[in-house]
Scaffold this active site. Structure first.
Site, short mmCIF file in Angstrom:
data_model
loop_
_atom_site.label_atom_id
_atom_site.label_comp_id
_atom_site.label_asym_id
_atom_site.label_seq_id
_atom_site.Cartn_x
_atom_site.Cartn_y
_atom_site.Cartn_z
N TYR A 191 -3.85 -6.36 -8.55
CA TYR A 191 -4.33 -7.52 -7.72
C TYR A 191 -5.35 -7.13 -6.83
O TYR A 191 -5.09 -5.91 -6.16
CB TYR A 191 -3.07 -8.13 -6.99
N HIS A 245 -3.44 -12.92 -4.20
CA HIS A 245 -2.32 -12.14 -3.94
C HIS A 245 -2.38 -11.67 -2.42
O HIS A 245 -2.09 -10.52 -1.97
CB HIS A 245 -2.30 -11.06 -4.94
#
Ligand code: MG
Length: 439
Positions: A191, A245
């Site tokens: 991420y 994220h």
């Protein structure tokens, strides 16, 4: 009773409840009051190195039991202990019909309520109780939640790639599988991919951190260009999503949302960490990129203001992390009132029980937006027969009463939790100077 007296009684409101109570008593005649007889904690790796924790609530009625998810990949054994040592002795002997009352009293019995572990405990109990209630009614759970508000539960696919060409091709491949919605991630490093400097690249302090390093400015510059390319190849038909994220802070989050606006995303997910949610007001004022928020939320004070002040478009808390079906249904109703939608988090280490808990709320809610895709290996379907299936971009439940799942305890035991010598932490991203990046 004379007809005239009957109508007098009905108009006075005294006869209808009495008649209904009498009818209920007749239907349950001979049955003992329903009681929770036993509580079991069942753990398994699910055949894919997960750390799944399920709660099975067994009633005194033959063959009537329910199952709930208490899945917590990073504090698994704390949840198991809370279930076995604190919930089980408290729950045995109680009336499983009283879901709302048990939810409230379970949430308060720890005095310090909320938080991820207590929420996992409340959620597992709550999902199992709804499973029991719907099985007793001999209906799929969504029937008790208001019935179907739509014909299917659309899911978004997970696609992406190390290069923009691969990312565009993966969108095309997903379209061919039947998906309309796909989350596109890019680059390497996990991420935040697209924002990582390779190990030892960039200016590093002497003797300091040398691994993959996240740089917000690189990310904010790279990802919009990737979506510019992907849109040029696949057009504006596919509904594209992207998950930040929580890797951005402050004005970089605002700038990123603005730069993504020309690519008409279905939503951008978790621009900001829970510690920074006040910045969503600035994001909203700056652009119309839809915002999906809440994967790591565990407290109503995190999502309530965002929904009621119309600062986000999708609430994507995890059902088994916020209090189960009871709380998810309340959030969905709140979303409906304030024009927000739901997008319950379900990917990664999530389990088939939580997926079905989400499904029954999804299909019975006007506020449903989208469901995150999660597919399980064949052995998981054997451990949990009735596990949901995704076909051409839609999630389907089994249609059996309750949540629609069974659990094969013998098979689950053949796939025990694996040892986690390092404690199994969630990975930590760092910047070039070694500082921790909030996920
Ligand atoms: Mg996410």
């Amino acid at each position: 009773m004379k007809r005239r007296d009957l109508w007098k009684g009905i108009l006075a409101g005294s006869l209808i409840p009495a008649a209904a109570a009498q009818e209920t008593a007749q239907r349950t005649k001979g049955l003992p009051p329903l009681t929770i007889k036993d509580v079991k904690v069942i753990t398994t790796s699910g055949g894919r190195r997960s750390r799944w924790v399920f709660l099975k609530i067994i009633t005194n009625e033959a063959g009537l039991w329910g199952i709930g998810s208490a899945n917590n990949q990073y504090q698994t054994y704390a949840v198991i202990t809370a279930l076995e040592k604190h919930l089980k002795p408290w729950l045995i002997g109680k009336d499983p019909n009283r879901i709302e009352d048990l939810w409230q009293s379970c949430n308060l019995k720890t005095y310090w309520r909320g938080g991820p572990i207590n929420n996992n405990v409340v959620s597992a109990m709550d999902e199992a109780l709804w499973d029991i209630k719907a099985k007793r009614a001999n209906m799929p759970l969504y029937e008790l939640l208001g019935g179907k508000a739509r014909d299917g539960v659309a899911c978004y696919d997970h696609v992406g790639g190390r290069t923009k060409e691969i990312a565009a091709e993966s969108v095309q491949a997903s379209l061919e599988k039947g998906y309309r919605h796909m989350r596109v991630q890019y680059g390497e490093g996990g991420y935040g991919g697209g924002g990582f400097l390779r190990p030892s690249e960039g200016s590093r302090p002497e003797g300091g951190y040398q691994g993959w390093a996240f740089d917000e400015d690189v990310y904010v510059d790279t990802i919009p260009r990737v979506f510019d390319y992907v849109r040029s190849k696949v057009g504006f038909g596919p509904k594209l999503l992207h998950d930040v994220h929580s890797h951005l802070t402050g004005s970089n989050a605002v700038l990123f949302a603005k730069r993504m606006e020309p690519y008409s995303l279905y939503f951008v997910e978790d621009l900001l960490a829970p510690e920074n949610i006040a910045w969503y007001r600035q994001v909203r004022q700056a652009c119309a990129t839809p915002q999906a928020v809440g994967e790591v939320f565990s407290n109503p004070h995190e999502y309530l203001p965002l929904i009621t002040e119309r600062l986000i478009d999708f609430c994507r808390t995890r059902v088994s992390a916020i209090g189960g079906i009871t709380q998810a249904k309340k959030i969905a109703t709140l979303c409906e009132v304030f024009g927000c939608k739901t997008a319950w988090q379900e990917g990664g280490e999530n389990d088939p029980v939580n997926q079905m808990a989400s499904y029954h709320v999804d299909i019975s809610s006007t506020a449903f937006g989208i469901q995150e895709e999660n597919s399980f290996p064949p052995v998981s379907h054997e451990i949990l027969p009735g596990t949901g299936q995704i076909r051409k971009g839609y999630l389907y439940g089994s249609g059996a009463p309750g949540l629609g799942l069974d659990i094969n305890e013998e098979l689950a035991a053949k796939y025990p939790l694996e040892n986690i010598p390092n404690g199994g932490p969630y990975g930590t991203d760092r910047g070039v100077d070694g500082k921790v990046i909030w996920p």
